[in-house]
Design a protein around this motif. Structure first.
Motif, PDB file in Angstrom:
ATOM      1  N   HIS A 416       0.805  -1.225   0.000  1.00 21.84           N
ATOM      2  CA  HIS A 416       0.000   0.000   0.000  1.00 21.84           C
ATOM      3  C   HIS A 416       0.839   1.277   0.000  1.00 21.84           C
ATOM      4  O   HIS A 416       0.365   2.326  -0.448  1.00 21.84           O
ATOM      5  N   GLY A 417       2.075   1.225   0.484  1.00 20.89           N
ATOM      6  CA  GLY A 417       2.951   2.387   0.399  1.00 20.89           C
ATOM      7  C   GLY A 417       3.220   2.753  -1.047  1.00 20.89           C
ATOM      8  O   GLY A 417       3.114   3.928  -1.456  1.00 20.89           O
ATOM      9  N   GLU A 418       3.585   1.742  -1.856  1.00 22.05           N
ATOM     10  CA  GLU A 418       3.816   1.974  -3.284  1.00 22.05           C
ATOM     11  C   GLU A 418       2.522   2.383  -3.995  1.00 22.05           C
ATOM     12  O   GLU A 418       2.533   3.225  -4.903  1.00 22.05           O
ATOM     13  N   ALA A 419       1.408   1.783  -3.564  1.00 25.23           N
ATOM     14  CA  ALA A 419       0.121   2.101  -4.185  1.00 25.23           C
ATOM     15  C   ALA A 419      -0.229   3.571  -3.994  1.00 25.23           C
ATOM     16  O   ALA A 419      -0.639   4.244  -4.948  1.00 25.23           O
ATOM     17  N   THR A 420      -0.048   4.097  -2.768  1.00 27.55           N
ATOM     18  CA  THR A 420      -0.381   5.509  -2.533  1.00 27.55           C
ATOM     19  C   THR A 420       0.495   6.421  -3.387  1.00 27.55           C
ATOM     20  O   THR A 420       0.032   7.457  -3.887  1.00 27.55           O
ATOM     21  N   GLY A 421       1.752   6.044  -3.597  1.00 30.13           N
ATOM     22  CA  GLY A 421       2.634   6.844  -4.444  1.00 30.13           C
ATOM     23  C   GLY A 421       2.133   6.921  -5.879  1.00 30.13           C
ATOM     24  O   GLY A 421       2.144   7.988  -6.507  1.00 30.13           O
ATOM     25  N   GLU A 422       1.658   5.786  -6.418  1.00 32.75           N
ATOM     26  CA  GLU A 422       1.142   5.780  -7.788  1.00 32.75           C
ATOM     27  C   GLU A 422      -0.158   6.568  -7.893  1.00 32.75           C
ATOM     28  O   GLU A 422      -0.368   7.313  -8.857  1.00 32.75           O
ATOM     29  N   TYR A 423      -1.022   6.431  -6.893  1.00 30.95           N
ATOM     30  CA  TYR A 423      -2.280   7.186  -6.928  1.00 30.95           C
ATOM     31  C   TYR A 423      -2.013   8.688  -6.910  1.00 30.95           C
ATOM     32  O   TYR A 423      -2.660   9.464  -7.632  1.00 30.95           O
ATOM     33  N   ARG A 424      -1.046   9.117  -6.108  1.00 30.55           N
ATOM     34  CA  ARG A 424      -0.723  10.547  -6.046  1.00 30.55           C
ATOM     35  C   ARG A 424      -0.155  11.027  -7.383  1.00 30.55           C
ATOM     36  O   ARG A 424      -0.475  12.132  -7.838  1.00 30.55           O
ATOM     37  N   ASP A 425       0.674  10.200  -8.002  1.00 28.70           N
ATOM     38  CA  ASP A 425       1.211  10.565  -9.322  1.00 28.70           C
ATOM     39  C   ASP A 425       0.091  10.701 -10.348  1.00 28.70           C
ATOM     40  O   ASP A 425       0.104  11.616 -11.191  1.00 28.70           O
ATOM     41  N   ALA A 426      -0.877   9.798 -10.299  1.00 28.06           N
ATOM     42  CA  ALA A 426      -2.000   9.851 -11.237  1.00 28.06           C
ATOM     43  C   ALA A 426      -2.806  11.126 -11.037  1.00 28.06           C
ATOM     44  O   ALA A 426      -3.190  11.800 -12.007  1.00 28.06           O
ATOM     45  N   LEU A 427      -3.049  11.486  -9.785  1.00 28.36           N
ATOM     46  CA  LEU A 427      -3.799  12.707  -9.493  1.00 28.36           C
ATOM     47  C   LEU A 427      -3.046  13.947  -9.968  1.00 28.36           C
ATOM     48  O   LEU A 427      -3.634  14.896 -10.487  1.00 28.36           O
ATOM     49  N   GLN A 428      -1.719  13.930  -9.809  1.00 25.24           N
ATOM     50  CA  GLN A 428      -0.907  15.071 -10.220  1.00 25.24           C
ATOM     51  C   GLN A 428      -0.957  15.272 -11.734  1.00 25.24           C
ATOM     52  O   GLN A 428      -0.810  16.395 -12.232  1.00 25.24           O
ATOM     53  N   SER A 429      -1.189  14.181 -12.470  1.00 29.03           N
ATOM     54  CA  SER A 429      -1.198  14.248 -13.939  1.00 29.03           C
ATOM     55  C   SER A 429      -2.535  14.707 -14.506  1.00 29.03           C
ATOM     56  O   SER A 429      -2.631  15.000 -15.699  1.00 29.03           O
ATOM     57  N   LEU A 430      -3.572  14.748 -13.670  1.00 34.03           N
ATOM     58  CA  LEU A 430      -4.892  15.151 -14.159  1.00 34.03           C
ATOM     59  C   LEU A 430      -4.903  16.608 -14.566  1.00 34.03           C
ATOM     60  O   LEU A 430      -4.246  17.449 -13.964  1.00 34.03           O
ATOM     61  N   GLY A 431      -5.695  16.901 -15.590  1.00 30.67           N
ATOM     62  CA  GLY A 431      -5.865  18.277 -16.017  1.00 30.67           C
ATOM     63  C   GLY A 431      -7.192  18.842 -15.538  1.00 30.67           C
ATOM     64  O   GLY A 431      -7.987  18.161 -14.884  1.00 30.67           O
ATOM     65  N   ALA A 432      -7.436  20.090 -15.876  1.00 34.97           N
ATOM     66  CA  ALA A 432      -8.692  20.738 -15.478  1.00 34.97           C
ATOM     67  C   ALA A 432      -9.875  20.038 -16.139  1.00 34.97           C
ATOM     68  O   ALA A 432      -9.798  19.592 -17.277  1.00 34.97           O
ATOM     69  N   GLY A 433     -10.970  19.928 -15.410  1.00 37.48           N
ATOM     70  CA  GLY A 433     -12.185  19.346 -15.961  1.00 37.48           C
ATOM     71  C   GLY A 433     -12.211  17.836 -15.988  1.00 37.48           C
ATOM     72  O   GLY A 433     -13.026  17.238 -16.690  1.00 37.48           O
ATOM     73  N   GLU A 434     -11.302  17.178 -15.241  1.00 37.88           N
ATOM     74  CA  GLU A 434     -11.249  15.722 -15.255  1.00 37.88           C
ATOM     75  C   GLU A 434     -11.660  15.126 -13.913  1.00 37.88           C
ATOM     76  O   GLU A 434     -11.136  14.100 -13.488  1.00 37.88           O
ATOM     77  N   SER A 435     -12.590  15.770 -13.252  1.00 39.20           N
ATOM     78  CA  SER A 435     -13.018  15.295 -11.940  1.00 39.20           C
ATOM     79  C   SER A 435     -13.690  13.932 -12.017  1.00 39.20           C
ATOM     80  O   SER A 435     -13.717  13.187 -11.037  1.00 39.20           O
ATOM     81  N   ASP A 436     -14.232  13.572 -13.197  1.00 42.98           N
ATOM     82  CA  ASP A 436     -14.847  12.258 -13.331  1.00 42.98           C
ATOM     83  C   ASP A 436     -13.808  11.143 -13.235  1.00 42.98           C
ATOM     84  O   ASP A 436     -14.109  10.043 -12.763  1.00 42.98           O
ATOM     85  N   ARG A 437     -12.564  11.422 -13.651  1.00 37.26           N
ATOM     86  CA  ARG A 437     -11.492  10.434 -13.531  1.00 37.26           C
ATOM     87  C   ARG A 437     -10.839  10.517 -12.147  1.00 37.26           C
ATOM     88  O   ARG A 437     -10.233   9.557 -11.683  1.00 37.26           O
ATOM     89  N   GLU A 438     -10.962  11.652 -11.500  1.00 42.55           N
ATOM     90  CA  GLU A 438     -10.295  11.875 -10.226  1.00 42.55           C
ATOM     91  C   GLU A 438     -10.932  11.088  -9.077  1.00 42.55           C
ATOM     92  O   GLU A 438     -10.233  10.572  -8.199  1.00 42.55           O
ATOM     93  N   LEU A 439     -12.262  10.983  -9.122  1.00 40.50           N
ATOM     94  CA  LEU A 439     -12.979  10.382  -7.997  1.00 40.50           C
ATOM     95  C   LEU A 439     -12.560   8.939  -7.713  1.00 40.50           C
ATOM     96  O   LEU A 439     -12.244   8.603  -6.569  1.00 40.50           O
ATOM     97  N   PRO A 440     -12.530   8.041  -8.708  1.00 41.99           N
ATOM     98  CA  PRO A 440     -12.116   6.659  -8.404  1.00 41.99           C
ATOM     99  C   PRO A 440     -10.661   6.557  -7.940  1.00 41.99           C
ATOM    100  O   PRO A 440     -10.338   5.681  -7.112  1.00 41.99           O
ATOM    101  N   ILE A 441      -9.790   7.435  -8.428  1.00 39.59           N
ATOM    102  CA  ILE A 441      -8.396   7.406  -7.969  1.00 39.59           C
ATOM    103  C   ILE A 441      -8.326   7.828  -6.509  1.00 39.59           C
ATOM    104  O   ILE A 441      -7.631   7.214  -5.689  1.00 39.59           O
ATOM    105  N   ARG A 442      -9.057   8.874  -6.168  1.00 43.66           N
ATOM    106  CA  ARG A 442      -9.084   9.336  -4.780  1.00 43.66           C
ATOM    107  C   ARG A 442      -9.661   8.264  -3.845  1.00 43.66           C
ATOM    108  O   ARG A 442      -9.188   8.086  -2.724  1.00 43.66           O
TER     109      ARG A 442
END
Length: 498
Positions: A416-442
């Motif tokens: 889970h330590g590595e998993a949280t790192g990947e999830y944070r990277d994915a969130l950092q890569s999101l652009g404006a208006g992509e909240s529909d993709r953000e919710l499942p990652i969060r």
């Protein structure tokens, strides 16, 4: 990035129009660079990845939109994509084609419509952009197809026809503009202004229909307007977006004849197999499978083997869906549940086999590798899935989904330590208006933080999970099992030290 946003969005890359404007103040075509995109687009289209192929065509058209050949190639792929159930373009994909110039805006609008062929609002915006970019030839070429779509709309109004008249006039499609006014008159015969418009457009239409405009410019005049009606009907049928049953029957009959006369023609194999598959009956699908396999054996073109495999995957998917519905309808029936799980695993194994074969033949197409990673994940082969997703992370269009799925692989393996790192990277890569993709990652980040809190007896992880949970609840209290997670986190926060 919506209500979870953090970090800064990277600056956009310069577009072709930006670069040319900087030097000369006007768009300058770059046909050599565009040709590379078009060549790659054709290659990718043969793999069946029509979505990526259309993006490559669009990127090439931004560099050189002249001539109709590339637009026609894109249109044919778009029809196949639409007929196979393709979805409209996402915000991230549309943003890839952003640019300040009229050519940028035209190509972006064209791409959006090609991904959503029956959307007339999108079609109108595309034609308006074509007029502003001076793409009159493109507009006149596409106008008859859009007129056909308009006539098939369930709800028709005078305002719709008048709007279409203005748009068609903007690209000098006088015949279609004339037809729109005729339709508007049919809807409201009392409008006297329409009679005046009709008179003017009748004159313009007559000039064009008679070939006088071409005669003046030495382009053949009246004789150039004489066409073979049978060939014209065939062309119209083959390019129809919303074909009816009669049109499909004509297309299929012509495809059978062409295939019988040209069994060594790749186009004949592709066309007949595709039309048979589209009919979606048990008999037609088996015939399509046979056509594709025969084409593969005769011509040694892997794409036909791939298309035959896709038919088997599609058939198996239907079997699995039917078994799932039966199981869900009788949740206490253990036999039905076991049958569904067995069929699902067989389906994933079959799909994985086809994807591995596809990957061997198209090793540079990472979207195939990403799909294979999904299959490995669902089969529980997490290490193989990790390798697949890691190789996809550096491709822009796959980065977010691959990073998210890599996090899920780590989480499923208990890392889970590595998993949280990947999830944070994915969130950092999101652009404006992509909240529909953000919710499942969060949500997944929240779950891994909860697991870290339990394993490391650390209340700070629990409190961060609580903050994420609170934000999800405020946005959508019905999201998955978020209310249960809210209670679980409250217990963790009370049990664990700060």
């Amino acid at each position: 990035m919506g209500f979870f946003s953090f970090g800064k969005k990277q600056p956009a890359e310069p577009t072709p129009s930006t670069a040319s404007a900087a030097s000369s103040g006007a768009f300058v075509a770059q046909p050599d660079k565009a040709a590379k995109f078009f060549d790659h687009a054709r290659t990718i289209a043969q793999t069946g990845n029509h979505e990526y192929s259309m993006m490559l065509y669009a990127k090439g058209l931004r560099l050189d939109p002249s001539g109709l050949t590339r637009h026609e190639e894109l249109f044919k792929i778009a029809i196949t994509f639409h007929q196979s159930g393709g979805k409209s373009a996402g915000k991230e994909q549309v943003r890839e084609l952003d640019g300040p110039g009229p050519i940028d805006k035209f190509v972006q609008a064209e791409y959006v419509w090609m991904r959503d062929l029956l959307n007339m609002d999108v079609a109108f915006r595309m034609m308006e952009a074509a007029a502003k970019a001076g793409q009159v030839e493109f507009g006149a070429w596409l106008a008859p197809r859009l007129l056909d779509l308009l006539r098939k709309q369930k709800k028709q109004s005078k305002s719709m026809w008048l709007k279409a008249k203005v748009i068609f006039s903007g690209v000098e499609a006088w015949a279609e503009a004339h037809a729109c006014v005729e339709e508007a008159v049919r809807v409201d015969p009392t409008d006297t202004q329409l009679a005046s418009d009709l008179k003017e457009l009748t004159a313009r239409h007559a000039l064009k229909q008679g070939g006088y405009e071409n005669a003046k410019s030495g382009e053949g005049g009246f004789r150039g307007m004489v066409k073979d009606s049978a060939k014209q009907q065939a062309l119209q049928d083959s390019n129809s977006i919303a074909a009816n049953e009669e049109t499909e029957a004509r297309n299929l009959e012509r495809a059978r004849t062409d295939y019988a006369e040209n069994p060594m023609s790749s186009d004949a194999v592709q066309k007949l197999g595709t039309l048979l598959r589209r009919r979606a009956t048990e008999v037609s699908e088996e015939e399509a499978h046979g056509v594709f396999m025969a084409g593969f054996e005769r011509l040694n073109e892997y794409r036909f083997r791939m298309l035959a495999g896709e038919i088997r995957v599609m058939q198996m998917r239907r079997t699995v869906v039917a078994a799932q519905k039966k199981s869900e309808a009788a949740p206490d029936n253990a036999a039905l549940k076991t049958e569904y799980e067995t069929l699902r695993r067989e389906f994933l194994t079959l799909e994985g086999k086809e994807l591995r074969e596809k990957q061997r033949n198209y090793p540079t197409d990472r979207s195939i590798k990403a799909e294979l990673g999904r299959i490995e994940f669902e089969l529980g082969n997490y290490e193989d899935a990790m390798a697949a997703f890691q190789s996809c992370k550096d491709e822009a269009k796959l980065r977010i989904s691959a990073t998210h799925m890599l996090g899920r692989c780590f989480a499923a393996s208990g890392w889970h330590g590595e998993a949280t790192g990947e999830y944070r990277d994915a969130l950092q890569s999101l652009g404006a208006g992509e909240s529909d993709r953000e919710l499942p990652i969060r949500y997944d980040l929240m779950v891994s933080l909860m697991e870290l809190a339990r394993s490391e007896k650390n209340g700070s992880f629990a409190r961060e999970a609580g903050e994420i949970c609170s934000a999800i609840v405020r946005r959508d209290i019905s999201y998955r099992d978020i209310r249960v997670k809210r209670k679980d986190i409250d217990v963790l926060v009370k049990e664990l030290p700060a």
